[in-house]
Design a protein around this motif. Structure first.
Motif, PDB file in Angstrom:
ATOM      1  N   PHE A   1      38.649 -91.268 -15.941  1.00  0.00           N
ATOM      2  CA  PHE A   1      38.100 -89.913 -15.912  1.00  0.00           C
ATOM      3  C   PHE A   1      38.878 -89.113 -14.880  1.00  0.00           C
ATOM      4  CE2 PHE A   1      35.083 -86.690 -14.394  1.00  0.00           C
ATOM      5  CZ  PHE A   1      34.712 -86.109 -15.605  1.00  0.00           C
ATOM      6  N   LYS A   2      39.672 -88.155 -15.334  1.00  0.00           N
ATOM      7  CA  LYS A   2      40.515 -87.350 -14.451  1.00  0.00           C
ATOM      8  C   LYS A   2      39.669 -86.357 -13.657  1.00  0.00           C
ATOM      9  CE  LYS A   2      43.811 -84.145 -15.664  1.00  0.00           C
ATOM     10  NZ  LYS A   2      45.018 -83.704 -16.357  1.00  0.00           N
ATOM     11  N   VAL A   3      39.948 -86.288 -12.343  1.00  0.00           N
ATOM     12  CA  VAL A   3      39.247 -85.365 -11.452  1.00  0.00           C
ATOM     13  C   VAL A   3      40.266 -84.458 -10.756  1.00  0.00           C
ATOM     14  CG1 VAL A   3      37.259 -86.868 -11.065  1.00  0.00           C
ATOM     15  CG2 VAL A   3      39.261 -87.092  -9.587  1.00  0.00           C
ATOM     16  N   SER A   4      39.781 -83.405 -10.117  1.00  0.00           N
ATOM     17  CA  SER A   4      40.663 -82.476  -9.399  1.00  0.00           C
ATOM     18  C   SER A   4      41.328 -83.133  -8.200  1.00  0.00           C
ATOM     19  CB  SER A   4      39.872 -81.266  -8.919  1.00  0.00           C
ATOM     20  OG  SER A   4      39.246 -80.626  -9.991  1.00  0.00           O
ATOM     21  N   LYS A   5      40.543 -83.950  -7.463  1.00  0.00           N
ATOM     22  CA  LYS A   5      41.056 -84.581  -6.243  1.00  0.00           C
ATOM     23  C   LYS A   5      40.350 -85.919  -6.060  1.00  0.00           C
ATOM     24  CE  LYS A   5      41.400 -83.510  -1.303  1.00  0.00           C
ATOM     25  NZ  LYS A   5      41.088 -82.497  -0.305  1.00  0.00           N
ATOM     26  N   ILE A   6      41.122 -86.944  -5.729  1.00  0.00           N
ATOM     27  CA  ILE A   6      40.552 -88.270  -5.474  1.00  0.00           C
ATOM     28  C   ILE A   6      41.244 -88.854  -4.242  1.00  0.00           C
ATOM     29  CG2 ILE A   6      42.131 -89.422  -7.086  1.00  0.00           C
ATOM     30  CD1 ILE A   6      39.667 -91.276  -7.793  1.00  0.00           C
ATOM     31  N   SER A   7      40.470 -89.460  -3.356  1.00  0.00           N
ATOM     32  CA  SER A   7      41.052 -89.982  -2.117  1.00  0.00           C
ATOM     33  C   SER A   7      40.549 -91.378  -1.830  1.00  0.00           C
ATOM     34  CB  SER A   7      40.716 -89.059  -0.941  1.00  0.00           C
ATOM     35  OG  SER A   7      39.321 -89.013  -0.747  1.00  0.00           O
ATOM     36  N   ASN A   8      41.350 -92.112  -1.063  1.00  0.00           N
ATOM     37  CA  ASN A   8      40.970 -93.450  -0.626  1.00  0.00           C
ATOM     38  C   ASN A   8      41.432 -93.627   0.808  1.00  0.00           C
ATOM     39  OD1 ASN A   8      41.900 -96.592  -0.398  1.00  0.00           O
ATOM     40  ND2 ASN A   8      39.992 -96.289  -1.502  1.00  0.00           N
ATOM     41  N   THR A   9      40.559 -94.191   1.636  1.00  0.00           N
ATOM     42  CA  THR A   9      40.898 -94.521   3.018  1.00  0.00           C
ATOM     43  C   THR A   9      40.657 -96.000   3.235  1.00  0.00           C
ATOM     44  OG1 THR A   9      40.321 -92.312   3.793  1.00  0.00           O
ATOM     45  CG2 THR A   9      40.384 -94.070   5.444  1.00  0.00           C
ATOM     46  N   ALA A  10      41.690 -96.704   3.668  1.00  0.00           N
ATOM     47  CA  ALA A  10      41.576 -98.117   4.031  1.00  0.00           C
ATOM     48  C   ALA A  10      41.415 -98.206   5.537  1.00  0.00           C
ATOM     49  CB  ALA A  10      42.824 -98.880   3.604  1.00  0.00           C
ATOM     50  N   THR A  11      40.374 -98.898   5.982  1.00  0.00           N
ATOM     51  CA  THR A  11      40.188 -99.175   7.400  1.00  0.00           C
ATOM     52  C   THR A  11      40.259-100.686   7.561  1.00  0.00           C
ATOM     53  OG1 THR A  11      38.763 -97.240   7.648  1.00  0.00           O
ATOM     54  CG2 THR A  11      38.685 -98.890   9.406  1.00  0.00           C
ATOM     55  N   VAL A  12      41.252-101.151   8.332  1.00  0.00           N
ATOM     56  CA  VAL A  12      41.449-102.588   8.524  1.00  0.00           C
ATOM     57  C   VAL A  12      41.187-102.898   9.986  1.00  0.00           C
ATOM     58  CG1 VAL A  12      43.056-104.518   8.277  1.00  0.00           C
ATOM     59  CG2 VAL A  12      43.177-102.568   6.694  1.00  0.00           C
TER      60      VAL A  12
END
Length: 154
Positions: free
Chosen positions: A69-80
């Protein structure tokens, strides 16, 4: 949070170090994207056992009825985070230093359905060090937004 063990196929891509483990640890979370019928799905993976370094990968996806499902903006943050007494952490990519033992790396895409982050964690400082990988994701479209989180740890 649910823990799952993924077997060898995915592990070959996730594992780096002297001893090659046979499994990886993962966690996932999801939430609905209001008014769209779609869901924001977030996943965190990391190696299960390591002797030197540990691979990690985080992902945010938007899905509707099993399809992208295409969206205007998608983000991911990895915290290690390296866990343990006097633990330290080096990360590739280096990301933002939160503390001596924690690093954060983010990625944002526009007009698509996915945002991923992956890399290698190099913990130090203690013989009893373990790793925790968290994935925080968000999607935005047509004036609505939703966020989900997941954390994998050994």
């Amino acid at each position: 949070m649910k823990r799952a063990l993924l077997v060898t196929g995915l592990v070959g891509m996730l594992v780096v170090g002297a001893g090659v483990p046979t499994m990886a640890i993962s966690d996932r979370g999801s939430t609905s994207l209001p008014g769209t019928g779609a869901r924001v799905e977030v996943t965190a993976w990391q190696c299960n056992a390591y002797s030197d370094k540990c691979s990690f990968k985080t992902s945010t996806k938007t899905m509707k009825g099993g399809t992208r499902f295409k969206v205007s903006k998608i983000s991911n943050t990895a915290t290690v985070k390296a866990n343990g007494w006097q633990a330290t952490l080096a990360l590739s990519p280096s990301g933002t230093q939160v503390s001596e033992s924690t690093r954060r790396v983010s990625w944002t895409n526009q007009n698509t359905w996915i945002a991923d982050v992956s890399g290698i964690a190099d913990p130090g400082g203690s013989l009893n060090t373990s790793i925790t990988t968290c994935s925080d994701g968000g999607a935005f479209t047509s004036g609505v937004k939703a966020f989900a989180s997941a954390c994998a740890n050994d």
